[in-house]
Structure formats: structure tokens, C-alpha cells
Design a protein around this motif. Structure first.
Motif, PDB file in Angstrom:
ATOM      1  N   GLY A 113      -8.983   4.655   8.511  1.00  0.00           N
ATOM      2  CA  GLY A 113      -7.636   4.372   8.039  1.00  0.00           C
ATOM      3  C   GLY A 113      -6.828   3.517   8.981  1.00  0.00           C
ATOM      4  N   THR A 114      -7.499   2.745   9.831  1.00  0.00           N
ATOM      5  CA  THR A 114      -6.780   1.899  10.782  1.00  0.00           C
ATOM      6  C   THR A 114      -6.362   0.581  10.167  1.00  0.00           C
ATOM      7  OG1 THR A 114      -8.833   0.900  11.540  1.00  0.00           O
ATOM      8  CG2 THR A 114      -8.064   2.855  12.712  1.00  0.00           C
ATOM      9  N   THR A 151      -8.791  -0.062   2.839  1.00  0.00           N
ATOM     10  CA  THR A 151      -7.418   0.106   3.320  1.00  0.00           C
ATOM     11  C   THR A 151      -6.658  -1.205   3.161  1.00  0.00           C
ATOM     12  OG1 THR A 151      -8.315   1.627   4.973  1.00  0.00           O
ATOM     13  CG2 THR A 151      -6.012   1.001   5.210  1.00  0.00           C
ATOM     14  N   TRP A 152      -7.309  -2.305   3.530  1.00  0.00           N
ATOM     15  CA  TRP A 152      -6.700  -3.627   3.375  1.00  0.00           C
ATOM     16  C   TRP A 152      -6.387  -3.892   1.899  1.00  0.00           C
ATOM     17  CZ3 TRP A 152      -7.048  -8.142   0.817  1.00  0.00           C
ATOM     18  CH2 TRP A 152      -6.432  -9.266   1.372  1.00  0.00           C
ATOM     19  N   ILE A 170      -1.217   5.379   7.175  1.00  0.00           N
ATOM     20  CA  ILE A 170      -0.822   3.972   7.140  1.00  0.00           C
ATOM     21  C   ILE A 170      -0.276   3.534   5.781  1.00  0.00           C
ATOM     22  CG2 ILE A 170      -3.182   3.229   6.618  1.00  0.00           C
ATOM     23  CD1 ILE A 170      -2.710   0.742   8.262  1.00  0.00           C
ATOM     24  N   LEU A 171      -0.856   4.033   4.691  1.00  0.00           N
ATOM     25  CA  LEU A 171      -0.402   3.635   3.360  1.00  0.00           C
ATOM     26  C   LEU A 171       0.962   4.234   3.044  1.00  0.00           C
ATOM     27  CD1 LEU A 171      -3.754   4.036   1.364  1.00  0.00           C
ATOM     28  CD2 LEU A 171      -2.877   2.004   2.546  1.00  0.00           C
ATOM     29  N   THR A 183      -6.304   3.028  -6.921  1.00  0.00           N
ATOM     30  CA  THR A 183      -7.554   3.682  -6.542  1.00  0.00           C
ATOM     31  C   THR A 183      -8.418   2.730  -5.728  1.00  0.00           C
ATOM     32  OG1 THR A 183      -8.660   2.967  -8.587  1.00  0.00           O
ATOM     33  CG2 THR A 183      -7.565   5.120  -8.617  1.00  0.00           C
ATOM     34  N   SER A 184      -9.084   3.271  -4.709  1.00  0.00           N
ATOM     35  CA  SER A 184     -10.034   2.477  -3.937  1.00  0.00           C
ATOM     36  C   SER A 184     -10.947   3.446  -3.195  1.00  0.00           C
ATOM     37  CB  SER A 184      -9.309   1.527  -2.967  1.00  0.00           C
ATOM     38  OG  SER A 184     -10.208   0.550  -2.470  1.00  0.00           O
ATOM     39  N   GLY A 185     -11.880   2.873  -2.413  1.00  0.00           N
ATOM     40  CA  GLY A 185     -12.837   3.696  -1.699  1.00  0.00           C
ATOM     41  C   GLY A 185     -14.204   3.680  -2.360  1.00  0.00           C
TER      42      GLY A 185
END
Length: 277
Positions: free
Chosen positions: A119-120, A126-127, A152-153, A238-240
Motif C-alpha cells: 500500500g505504499t 494502488t496507483w 493511503i487511499l 475495485t482493484s487488486g
């Protein structure tokens, strides 16, 4: 809770396949290397037998060398300060550590100091999510961050105008780190974070926006629960998951009363934005 770092040395043609396979057995994050792949999983979820079974599937096709080690908290911060570079999303968002100087040319300056590497902002998903957030309405909304990681989000949601924020994660490091990052970015006391899952969110809590950067299996299981917490007209990011899993995610969302708004990909990872009808 400690993490296990698995070092797989393999032909580059098999990197994407291995990441997909490892994601199915609980691995949370990956870093591609010149020799192959580093993969990370919570220590309690790691199984040597499952690893050997996975590698055995490909032993007739290629040579894979594998080793692993436990990573303690101190290791993350040491490696972080050695190698971290700021992340830029277009010309608007810059994610940096405390030891980097601010760059006033960016609209949104996000500060994080993680206790782990997830999650950096370096990971494609994340991007992708941050990039979508820039095009979504946040002003005055309540926003929920599912599996918040470093927070971060949620931090970006606040900087984009969200007024109520709720994040949660199953990892105690993530929750502790999110609270520290909230403080560094001057989020208000109303910004909540807890250790748990969507099942722990009160049924009465409703949100104008939900951020869910998890993985394919969790999304397919939990999208119906997210919809119950989403206000009419609200958005879900949604992502991942990989491009190859995008259709499954979209079908699940459509079956639960969501409309696809748009999608995007980056290095074979995908994100899809939905709206509640």
C-alpha cells in the motif's frame, strides 16, 4: 503479525503465472526482480506444503529456485529507507516518505511511513485506484476503505474533500500504521480505522464512495456486502486483480445492482469503477 518473504528465481515468462497462482493461496503483494519474484504473505497463512505443490506443477516446464524467510517489523523500515522513491500519479498526486522534501508543483502531497511494504503506492493497483479517485466526486462524502493497508487511499479521499472516512484491515500492522499516517496527514479525529472486516461495519453505516483494493476472491465474496453500504448513486472502485479476472468482477457487480462506469489497466493489473443504480 510477521510476514514471510518468498524469493522465487524463475524465468521471466513464468512471473505473471506465478503471481496469479500465489494470489490464489493468500499472498498479498509481489515485487518483480531481475531473477524472478518476491512474494509476501502473513506468517499464519504460509504453508510449505502448498508452496511445494505449486512449484511441482511447473517443474517439467521450467526451473524454479525457491527460498523464504520471516520478516520482522524492523526489517520493513530499514528496507523502506534504503530503497523508497516518491510515487507520482500524473501531475497531481505525490506520495512521499518523511525523509523526502515536498514538491509544491503537485496538488496533493501524501505522507506515509509504512511498517510493511504494502500500500505504499508502488503497486500497480494502488496507483490505479488513486488515479481513478482523481476523477470521482469526493466533496462532502462518507468514504469507506476496505483493506486500508497504509491508509493511503483514505488520505487521498480526505484531501479530495471527503468528510467522513472509515478504514479497516485484518492486519494489526496495517491498522497501527494507518492511524500514524492519518496523524501525519492531519486527518480529523472523525477518520476511523479498526482491525476487522466488512462484517464488522454496522449495517446502518452508508457511504457515498467505497474503495476496495483487495483481491479477486474477496471481491467476489464481498461485493454484495459493499452494495448494502453504498448509497444510491454512490461509487465503488475495485482493484487488486488481473485483467483476466475483470469479467468475473464485472459480472458479480452487475448481478448486485451496480453499473460499470469505466475500467483501466496497468501492467496486466486492472481496476473497475461502478455506480449503484
Amino acid at each position: 503479525m510477521n510476514y514471510i518473504e518468498v524469493d522465487l528465481q524463475a524465468d521471466s515468462d513464468f512471473t505473471e503465472i506465478l503471481m496469479a497462482e500465489l494470489g490464489e493461496i493468500g499472498f498479498e503483494s509481489f515485487v518483480e526482480t531481475d531473477e524472478g519474484l518476491l512474494a509476501y504473505i502473513q506468517e499464519n497463512d504460509f504453508s510449505e506444503n502448498r508452496m511445494n505443490e505449486l512449484i511441482g506443477k511447473y517443474q517439467d516446464l521450467t526451473t524454479i529456485a525457491i527460498s523464504w524467510k520471516s520478516l520482522e517489523r524492523k526489517n520493513w523500515n530499514e528496507e523502506w529507507e534504503k530503497s523508497y522513491e516518491p510515487i507520482e500519479v500524473g501531475d497531481q498526486v505525490r506520495v512521499r516518505a518523511t525523509f523526502h522534501d515536498p514538491d509544491p508543483s503537485f496538488t496533493y502531497d501524501l505522507l506515509i511511513q509504512p511498517k510493511m511494504s504494502f500500500g505504499t503506492g508502488h503497486h500497480e493497483t494502488t496507483w490505479l485506484v488513486m488515479n481513478e479517485q482523481l476523477s470521482l466526486p469526493h466533496q462532502g462524502l462518507s468514504v469507506m476503505d476496505v483493506g486500508c493497508g497504509t491508509g493511503i487511499l483514505t488520505i487521498l479521499a480526505y484531501k479530495l474533500g471527503a468528510v467522513k472516512m472509515l478504514g479497516f484491515d485484518i492486519d494489526e500492522w496495517a491498522v497501527e500504521n494507518t492511524r500514524e499516517n492519518f496523524e501525519m496527514n492531519d486527518l480529523p479525529e472523525e477518520a476511523e480505522v479498526f482491525m476487522g472486516t466488512i462484517k464488522d461495519v454496522p449495517a446502518s453505516r452508508m457511504f457515498g464512495g467505497i474503495l476496495a483494493n483487495i483481491n479477486r476472491n474477496i471481491l467476489l465474496s464481498e461485493i454484495p456486502k459493499y452494495v448494502k453500504h453504498l448509497e444510491p448513486g454512490g461509487w465503488l472502485v475495485t482493484s487488486g486483480f488481473y485483467e483476466t479476472d475483470q469479467r468475473d468482477i464485472e459480472n458479480c457487480a452487475l448481478e448486485n445492482g451496480l453499473k460499470k462506469v469505466r475500467s483501466n489497466t496497468r501492467n496486466q493489473w486492472a481496476t473497475v469503477v461502478f455506480e449503484k443504480l
